[in-house]
Design a protein around this motif. Structure first.
Motif, mmCIF file in Angstrom:
data_model
loop_
_atom_site.group_PDB
_atom_site.id
_atom_site.type_symbol
_atom_site.label_atom_id
_atom_site.label_comp_id
_atom_site.label_asym_id
_atom_site.label_seq_id
_atom_site.Cartn_x
_atom_site.Cartn_y
_atom_site.Cartn_z
ATOM 1 N N PRO A 145 -3.968 56.117 -61.328
ATOM 2 C CA PRO A 145 -3.367 56.583 -62.214
ATOM 3 C C PRO A 145 -2.276 55.808 -62.986
ATOM 4 N N LYS A 146 -2.330 54.538 -63.429
ATOM 5 C CA LYS A 146 -2.250 53.535 -63.714
ATOM 6 C C LYS A 146 -3.499 53.058 -65.532
ATOM 7 N N LEU A 147 -3.217 53.408 -66.523
ATOM 8 C CA LEU A 147 -4.530 53.967 -67.535
ATOM 9 C C LEU A 147 -3.390 52.891 -69.359
ATOM 10 N N VAL A 148 -4.371 52.671 -69.415
ATOM 11 C CA VAL A 148 -4.535 51.825 -71.084
ATOM 12 C C VAL A 148 -4.698 53.388 -71.941
ATOM 13 N N ARG A 149 -3.159 52.741 -72.292
ATOM 14 C CA ARG A 149 -2.949 54.079 -73.712
ATOM 15 C C ARG A 149 -3.762 53.882 -75.257
ATOM 16 N N LEU A 150 -5.077 53.534 -75.473
ATOM 17 C CA LEU A 150 -6.057 53.461 -76.397
ATOM 18 C C LEU A 150 -5.198 53.870 -77.983
ATOM 19 N N SER A 151 -5.341 53.687 -79.068
ATOM 20 C CA SER A 151 -5.151 54.398 -80.435
ATOM 21 C C SER A 151 -6.241 54.346 -81.131
ATOM 22 N N HIS A 152 -6.648 55.629 -82.342
ATOM 23 C CA HIS A 152 -7.603 55.239 -82.746
ATOM 24 C C HIS A 152 -7.750 54.314 -83.530
ATOM 25 N N GLU A 153 -7.523 53.763 -84.000
ATOM 26 C CA GLU A 153 -7.139 52.543 -84.588
ATOM 27 C C GLU A 153 -7.422 50.807 -83.645
ATOM 28 N N ASN A 154 -7.357 51.625 -82.042
ATOM 29 C CA ASN A 154 -7.729 50.073 -81.491
ATOM 30 C C ASN A 154 -9.313 50.612 -81.543
ATOM 31 N N LEU A 155 -9.759 51.448 -81.446
ATOM 32 C CA LEU A 155 -10.992 51.582 -80.649
ATOM 33 C C LEU A 155 -11.960 50.813 -82.580
ATOM 34 N N GLN A 156 -11.717 51.592 -83.597
ATOM 35 C CA GLN A 156 -12.319 50.979 -84.509
ATOM 36 C C GLN A 156 -12.108 49.760 -85.311
ATOM 37 N N ALA A 157 -11.137 49.440 -84.849
ATOM 38 C CA ALA A 157 -10.174 47.735 -84.981
ATOM 39 C C ALA A 157 -10.784 46.963 -83.801
ATOM 40 N N ASN A 158 -11.168 47.029 -83.188
ATOM 41 C CA ASN A 158 -11.913 45.875 -82.305
ATOM 42 C C ASN A 158 -13.208 46.278 -82.010
ATOM 43 N N ALA A 159 -14.220 47.804 -82.660
ATOM 44 C CA ALA A 159 -15.688 47.370 -83.143
ATOM 45 C C ALA A 159 -16.085 47.102 -84.100
ATOM 46 N N GLY A 174 -29.156 47.197 -79.066
ATOM 47 C CA GLY A 174 -28.386 46.649 -77.868
ATOM 48 C C GLY A 174 -28.375 47.547 -76.949
ATOM 49 N N ALA A 175 -28.728 47.004 -75.143
ATOM 50 C CA ALA A 175 -29.368 47.404 -74.450
ATOM 51 C C ALA A 175 -27.691 48.185 -73.794
ATOM 52 N N THR A 176 -27.342 49.045 -72.702
ATOM 53 C CA THR A 176 -26.330 49.335 -72.373
ATOM 54 C C THR A 176 -25.902 48.798 -70.165
ATOM 55 N N THR A 177 -25.995 47.430 -70.329
ATOM 56 C CA THR A 177 -26.133 47.224 -69.404
ATOM 57 C C THR A 177 -25.147 47.325 -68.425
ATOM 58 N N LEU A 178 -23.741 47.671 -68.845
ATOM 59 C CA LEU A 178 -23.247 47.960 -67.995
ATOM 60 C C LEU A 178 -21.955 49.628 -68.134
ATOM 61 N N PRO A 179 -21.621 49.947 -67.410
ATOM 62 C CA PRO A 179 -20.884 51.231 -67.418
ATOM 63 C C PRO A 179 -20.184 51.001 -68.214
ATOM 64 N N MET A 180 -20.885 52.891 -68.990
ATOM 65 C CA MET A 180 -19.493 53.143 -70.091
ATOM 66 C C MET A 180 -18.516 53.207 -69.795
ATOM 67 N N HIS A 181 -17.590 53.449 -68.599
ATOM 68 C CA HIS A 181 -16.370 53.196 -68.665
ATOM 69 C C HIS A 181 -15.225 52.504 -68.249
ATOM 70 N N TYR A 182 -16.305 51.357 -68.400
ATOM 71 C CA TYR A 182 -16.272 50.085 -68.623
ATOM 72 C C TYR A 182 -15.477 49.414 -69.650
ATOM 73 N N CYS A 183 -14.853 48.977 -70.122
ATOM 74 C CA CYS A 183 -14.471 48.856 -71.549
ATOM 75 C C CYS A 183 -14.951 47.507 -72.471
ATOM 76 N N TYR A 184 -15.861 46.973 -71.310
ATOM 77 C CA TYR A 184 -16.952 46.095 -72.290
ATOM 78 C C TYR A 184 -17.607 46.597 -72.383
ATOM 79 N N GLY A 185 -18.573 47.128 -71.048
ATOM 80 C CA GLY A 185 -19.769 48.317 -71.714
ATOM 81 C C GLY A 185 -19.595 49.784 -72.869
ATOM 82 N N LEU A 186 -17.721 50.180 -73.002
ATOM 83 C CA LEU A 186 -17.801 50.712 -74.004
ATOM 84 C C LEU A 186 -17.681 50.288 -76.063
ATOM 85 N N SER A 187 -17.858 48.858 -75.208
ATOM 86 C CA SER A 187 -17.555 48.152 -76.938
ATOM 87 C C SER A 187 -18.579 47.896 -77.285
#
Length: 883
Positions: A145-159, A174-187
């Motif tokens: 149940p412990k989750l990280v709360r990310l904002s719209h600015e977080n996603l835009q700025a990191n991308a 780029g190939a999606t070699t990592l799962p989408m739910h994993y923050c590295y793959g999502l980035s």
């Protein structure tokens, strides 16, 4: 050119998700089914955003590297709906997080694979903070149940930051070699879509030749990898691949060994691509640092420099007083809002402005950062979480000044020398073991002339850490072999007293001592019981209360009968077969996610071959028994599949399935042949029996019973690691890739000395890791089961448990055969019920098969055909009584 669903005026969104159409007809997605332009992607995202509506709702998305999942993800970001992204391939995580957060909308595939948007309510039941955009599980807490709360600015700025330092442009793919739910793959997804680059959207592994076919066909320029990925790249011969469009490779998700960094940096320099080693945490959206490629070869230990827009500072830490060293603290627009422990936290705003990473780092003269340790001094030793500082406080209360440091398997305690050195060391050890519950062997007390201190007068814990590899003064067992090792030859009072002294750290052991009288506890009880059973071959009832001399006395007949009635044992190989088939079926039904059972069964199969067939019998007798075992697997398998061909019309089964050859054919899609395990086992058995029918090989096996299977295991590593690069040219079925596991099990059964058992164990611990990249739990199950097989011949059990295990183990082949057709009709009502019925049906089929085989006069004990290997003993021997 924005995606403009009907939004509330104050709704916040992620800009790159709304501006997809700005890239027009440029290719956005490349899949095996075709391509999708940015204009087409934007249209689909817009439709999905309109479906989500203008009222903000919490959307739970079962993440996957598919077009449907990606469209829903982008639609939620574009329409301002907070998104809870969960692993779509983990049914338990989906269920647990759905129950914990009660989402308003659940998006994912149904049982038929069709994408469904389940709108559970029109208006959110939760208070949702305006800045909240995305919820992700922290690293290692999938389903928590412990989750990280990310904002719209977080996603835009990191991308934006990632796209900047990687130089991503519209021509990249780029190939999606990592799962989408994993923050590295999502980035990877975010940064490429922000830049108008193409995404090769696939769930294929880099170990699959189809992945590289798609990568080349799509003119792939980049892919991402975690440390396991690079192990897999070695196995598939990445260094010799022709990838003309590859521009760079990224690595994160854990520390890659410096020598591997240097190796791949050199490889990239040779072939014209760059290696980006990166550092990040989910709490920082994805990335915080990167190592410039031109520095990788010379500085492979470094994490590099902060990403654009971010900065580091080093917070002084008392345990790490060196110059330019301290806890790494990050600041930047990509830092999370905070954590969520439940739905009530979804309305919270920003809780932190800096991210304390928990890593100790140093800044070198050239401006690069290196991670050198962790802030927390907590250590997990033998499964217990130990606080060294608390141990120091406890000893101080007893008048002892000490410095403590925890390692993986030991607690190191440094104390100053006194006039009674040995007595002090023993007292300290007993105080520590009594306080924290560690067995004495795990507590290493070092008596020093004086405690190491820094110039400031503070404790020098680095110097204490250096004591880990230093022999312990005054302890004979420091140089003695592990008591877990089997002791050859007869065991007498002297040997048992030495065993008690080593495990309980008591120098005053006599033949009249007992485990209880010597202060044994629950942790040392387990270790002692395993060693005693290995030394004595049995464990008497209430052994922990008996004097050592009585352990060597066989009890009277009546007492032995009473003891047998009270205590029973279960052969480890039988227990592993029973547990493995339950894990296999339960994982297929998704009532839990415990993989690795089938591959563990291959090792058990080799173990059983050696135990029950490679005896002193003459060659013809051994070969006859071997072919009978093959028949006892092939006949019921083909009979069941033939029945399926007659009664089903779904096209899932054909003649290759009937003749146990489907997995040898080039796969038409992602579907894994349902009976691949049986096909692989039959193929391996046929090859082994054929090989042993040769006179020369038969003589070789009798002369080198352990050496031959270890040699075969080594040969099997040629395909396990694909040394010859065959996977790039032909389809490698499991029957060609997994024989090394079968040979390891064979070697385990023939290991007759401690050295041989250690060698077999080491071979497993070295070769299993990396076989399933990204699935450490699966590999851990295989290794744990193998270690039990080698070192623990039987397990304490109960009569009912033995009977159940006997049924499951003896019917394991039939359960495996039939469960595919049983559980789909029941799992909609209850997954656990589907598991129980599948197991019961397979056991019933085993009983029917037993009657048929008796009628046909097939050799061997009917009803005990084992999917886990040939020649398994009858169920009556499963529940063997200890005497």
């Amino acid at each position: 050119m924005l995606i403009t669903p009907a939004l509330r005026p104050d709704a916040k969104t992620v800009p790159f998700a709304r501006r997809l159409a700005a890239f027009g007809d440029r290719t956005a997605l490349l899949t095996r089914d075709g391509e999708l332009s940015y204009r087409q992607l934007a249209a689909r995202v817009g439709e999905s955003a309109d479906r989500l509506g203008r009222e903000r709702r919490l959307v739970l998305l079962a993440g996957a590297n598919t077009v449907d999942a990606l469209v829903t993800y982008l639609a939620a970001l574009a329409a301002g709906h907070p998104l809870l992204l969960v692993p779509g391939d983990n049914a338990e995580a989906v269920r647990s997080l759905t129950a914990a957060y009660d989402p308003d909308v659940v998006a994912g595939p149904d049982r038929d694979g069709d994408w469904v948007l389940d709108e559970r309510r029109a208006v959110s039941a939760h208070t949702l903070h305006p800045d909240l955009a995305l919820l992700l599980s922290t690293s290692g807490s999938t389903g928590s149940p412990k989750l990280v709360r990310l904002s719209h600015e977080n996603l835009q700025a990191n991308a934006e930051s990632i796209a900047a330092y990687l130089g991503i442009h519209g021509g990249d793919r780029g190939a999606t070699t990592l799962p989408m739910h994993y923050c590295y793959g999502l980035s990877v997804i975010n940064s490429h879509l922000l830049s108008g680059a193409g995404l090769i959207l696939t769930g294929l592994s880099v170990a699959d030749t189809c992945f590289w076919d798609l990568f080349r066909q799509s003119r792939g320029t980049t892919f991402a990898g975690v440390p396991y990925t690079f192990d897999l790249l070695d196995r598939v011969g990445f260094a010799t691949m022709d990838l003309p469009h590859l521009r760079y490779v990224t690595q994160a998700g854990g520390r890659l060994a410096p020598e591997r960094v240097a190796q791949y940096a050199a490889l990239g320099d040779r072939d014209g691509w760059e290696l980006f080693v990166m550092y990040g945490q989910t709490e920082a959206t994805a990335r915080m640092a990167y190592l410039p490629p031109d520095r990788a070869a010379a500085r492979p230990r470094a994490i590099g420099v902060p990403i654009p827009g971010g900065s580091f500072r080093l917070r002084p830490h008392p345990d790490w007083p060196e110059p330019h060293t301290g806890e790494l603290v990050y600041a930047g627009p990509n830092i999370m809002l905070g954590y969520a422990a439940g739905p009530s936290d979804l309305g919270l705003g920003r809780a932190i402005d800096e991210l304390h990473t928990g890593d100790i780092a140093r800044r070198t003269q050239d401006g690069l950062y290196e991670v050198v340790g962790r802030v927390s001094r907590f250590a997990k030793i033998l499964g217990l979480r130990i606080d060294p500082q608390q141990i120091e406080s406890m000893l101080a209360a007893h008048g002892v000044t000490a410095y403590c440091v925890g390692a993986d398997d030991q607690l190191v305690v440094a104390v100053p020398r006194s006039t009674r050195t040995s007595a002090d060391a023993k007292r300290v050890r007993r105080l520590v073991t009594g306080d924290c519950g560690l067995p004495p062997r795990a507590v290493h007390v070092h008596v020093l002339p004086e405690l190491p201190r820094l110039a400031s007068g503070k404790p020098d814990y680095q110097a204490v850490r250096a004591l880990i590899s230093t022999p312990v003064e005054g302890r004979a067992e420091a140089a003695a072999p592990s008591p877990a090792a089997a002791r050859p030859g007869p065991v007498g009072p002297v040997e048992l007293c030495r065993l008690y002294a080593e495990i309980l750290d008591r120098p005053d052991v006599t033949e009249g001592s007992s485990f209880v009288s010597l202060g044994g506890d629950s942790l040392s009880y387990v270790e002692m019981s395993l060693n005693l059973e290995q030394s004595l071959g049995h464990l008497p009832p209430n052994w922990h209360t008996l004097p050592i001399r009585d352990l060597l006395q066989p009890p009277p007949a009546k007492a032995r009968q009473r003891a047998a009635a009270r205590r029973r044992t279960l052969e480890t190989s039988i227990a592993l077969r029973a547990l493995s088939i339950v894990f296999i079926v339960g994982s297929h039904i998704h009532v839990f996610h415990i993989k690795g059972g089938a591959h563990l069964l291959l090792a058990v199969s080799g173990f059983n071959l050696a135990r029950f067939h490679l005896t002193s019998a003459e060659r013809r007798e051994r070969i006859r028994h071997g072919w009978n075992s093959v028949a006892r697997i092939v006949v019921p398998s083909m009979a069941w599949i033939a029945l399926l061909l007659l009664v089903t019309e779904n096209g899932n089964y054909g003649l290759p399935t009937l003749f146990l050859f489907e997995s040898f054919l080039t796969p038409r899609d992602d579907r894994v042949p349902p009976y691949w395990f049986i096909e692989a086992l039959v193929c391996i058995l046929i090859a082994v029996v054929t090989l042993l029918s040769l006179r020369g090989v038969d003589r070789l096996e009798r002369r080198f019973p352990f050496g031959l299977p270890m040699t075969l295991m080594a040969l099997g590593l040629l395909t396990r690691y694909d040394v010859l690069g065959l996977s790039q040219r032909i389809h490698l079925p499991s029957a060609v890739v997994v024989p090394w596991l079968f040979a390891l099990g064979w070697a385990a059964a023939k290991a007759s000395t401690v050295r041989q058992r250690l060698l077999a164990t080491a071979a497993a611990l070295v070769t299993v890791p990396g076989f399933f990249p990204g699935e450490p739990g699966r590999e851990a199950l295989i290794m744990a089961g193998f270690v039990l097989l080698v070192w623990v011949p039987s397990l304490p059990s109960l009569g009912p448990v033995n009977r159940l295990a006997g049924l499951l183990a003896s019917g394991s082949l039939y359960i495996y055969l039939t469960h595919w057709q049983v559980f789909p009709h029941i799992e909609a009502f209850s997954g656990w019920l589907a598991l129980a019925v599948s197991l019961a049906f397979g056991v019933a089929y085993a009983a029917v098969a037993a009657r048929v085989t008796r009628a046909l006069r097939l050799r061997g004990r009917a009803g005990h055909i084992q999917s886990s290997g040939p020649g398994s003993p009858p169920a009556a021997s499963v529940a063997s009584r200890s005497t």
